[in-house]
Scaffold this motif. Structure first.
Motif, short mmCIF file in Angstrom:
data_model
loop_
_atom_site.label_atom_id
_atom_site.label_comp_id
_atom_site.label_asym_id
_atom_site.label_seq_id
_atom_site.Cartn_x
_atom_site.Cartn_y
_atom_site.Cartn_z
N SER A 14 1.01 -2.34 3.57
CA SER A 14 0.38 -2.22 1.71
C SER A 14 1.89 -1.41 1.34
O SER A 14 1.70 0.09 2.65
CB SER A 14 -1.14 -1.66 1.96
OG SER A 14 -1.22 -0.81 0.15
N GLY A 16 2.77 0.77 -0.82
CA GLY A 16 2.38 2.24 -0.94
C GLY A 16 1.57 3.05 -0.19
O GLY A 16 2.47 4.55 0.28
N THR A 17 0.45 3.18 0.31
CA THR A 17 -0.14 3.57 1.80
C THR A 17 1.08 3.58 3.11
O THR A 17 1.53 4.70 3.49
CB THR A 17 -0.46 3.03 2.28
OG1 THR A 17 -2.09 2.43 1.61
CG2 THR A 17 -1.44 3.77 3.52
N GLU A 62 3.88 -10.10 -2.17
CA GLU A 62 2.57 -10.05 -3.34
C GLU A 62 2.48 -8.55 -4.32
O GLU A 62 2.77 -7.42 -3.34
CB GLU A 62 0.57 -10.38 -2.75
CG GLU A 62 -0.15 -10.55 -4.36
CD GLU A 62 -1.82 -11.14 -3.87
OE1 GLU A 62 -2.52 -10.37 -4.23
OE2 GLU A 62 -1.81 -11.80 -2.35
N GLY A 63 2.68 -9.01 -5.59
CA GLY A 63 2.94 -7.77 -6.21
C GLY A 63 4.93 -7.43 -6.79
O GLY A 63 5.02 -8.16 -6.52
N ASP A 67 4.42 -1.04 -7.63
CA ASP A 67 3.61 -0.78 -7.84
C ASP A 67 2.47 -1.01 -6.11
O ASP A 67 3.36 -0.81 -5.01
CB ASP A 67 2.38 -2.87 -7.70
CG ASP A 67 1.08 -2.70 -7.55
OD1 ASP A 67 0.32 -1.51 -7.44
OD2 ASP A 67 0.72 -4.08 -7.85
N TYR A 68 2.16 0.08 -6.79
CA TYR A 68 1.64 0.74 -5.14
C TYR A 68 0.35 0.38 -4.02
O TYR A 68 1.14 0.13 -2.76
CB TYR A 68 1.05 2.18 -5.33
CG TYR A 68 0.06 2.95 -4.48
CD1 TYR A 68 1.18 4.39 -3.71
CD2 TYR A 68 -1.13 3.30 -3.59
CE1 TYR A 68 0.89 5.27 -2.76
CE2 TYR A 68 -1.28 3.73 -2.17
CZ TYR A 68 -0.22 4.62 -2.05
OH TYR A 68 -0.65 5.37 -1.11
N ASN A 69 0.37 -0.51 -5.26
CA ASN A 69 -0.54 -1.95 -3.68
C ASN A 69 0.01 -3.56 -3.64
O ASN A 69 -0.95 -4.45 -2.78
CB ASN A 69 -1.73 -1.95 -4.48
CG ASN A 69 -2.63 -0.45 -5.12
OD1 ASN A 69 -2.68 -0.25 -3.46
ND2 ASN A 69 -3.35 -0.89 -6.25
N THR A 70 1.21 -3.02 -3.34
CA THR A 70 2.12 -4.01 -3.24
C THR A 70 2.27 -4.25 -1.63
O THR A 70 2.29 -3.70 -1.02
CB THR A 70 3.47 -3.99 -3.59
OG1 THR A 70 3.69 -3.89 -5.27
CG2 THR A 70 3.97 -5.48 -3.76
N SER A 71 1.58 -6.37 -2.00
CA SER A 71 1.82 -6.37 -0.52
C SER A 71 3.60 -6.25 0.26
O SER A 71 3.72 -7.39 -0.42
CB SER A 71 0.94 -7.67 0.10
OG SER A 71 0.11 -7.08 -0.15
#
Length: 135
Positions: A14, A16-17, A62-63, A67-71
């Motif tokens: 992920s 952003g993390t 994906e994404g 976006d922080y949650n982009t894979s």
């Protein structure tokens, strides 16, 4: 450029993390990104105008990267050497006279790397540490 054969290629994360974790450990989100790909960069060694970097490239799975949650999915990491001019900077925008301008373009973005086995080992070790942030 020295490509590294490591276990990170093909791994997912992920964005952003992971970015939040690795930035705290000296990595920078590379400047040459777009919405579909990017890299995390770390300095392995700096001396004078020569800097040896570890680059950990990835593509968006994906994404989009805003976006922080982009894979993201990692590609083959590599070691690269940049060389910059360390002489006097005659440009009025220079930050410090007699030093290098940190915003200048490298004289050589892919300079020859001497002692390749040393930097392959250093890069592979850094990737092992980087992998700990994926877990």
């Amino acid at each position: 450029m020295l490509e590294l054969n490591t276990e990170i290629e093909g791994r997912m994360a992920s964005f952003g993390t992971l970015r939040d974790r690795v930035v705290q450990n000296g990595y920078h989100f590379g400047g040459g990104w777009d919405y579909h790909k990017g890299s995390f960069d770390s300095i392995l060694h700096r001396e004078g105008g020569e800097t040896i970097y570890l680059r950990v490239p990835f593509e968006v799975y994906e994404g989009e990267l805003d976006d922080y949650n982009t894979s993201i999915k990692f590609r083959k990491p590599y070691v690269i050497k940049h060389v910059v001019n360390t002489g006097l900077d005659k440009d009025a925008s220079s930050l410090v006279s007699g030093s290098f301008n940190q915003f200048q373009e490298p004289l050589d973005r892919d300079a020859q790397i001497h002692d390749k086995s040393r930097w392959e080992t250093a890069g592979e070790f850094a990737i092992e540490e980087f992998l700990q942030h994926l877990e």
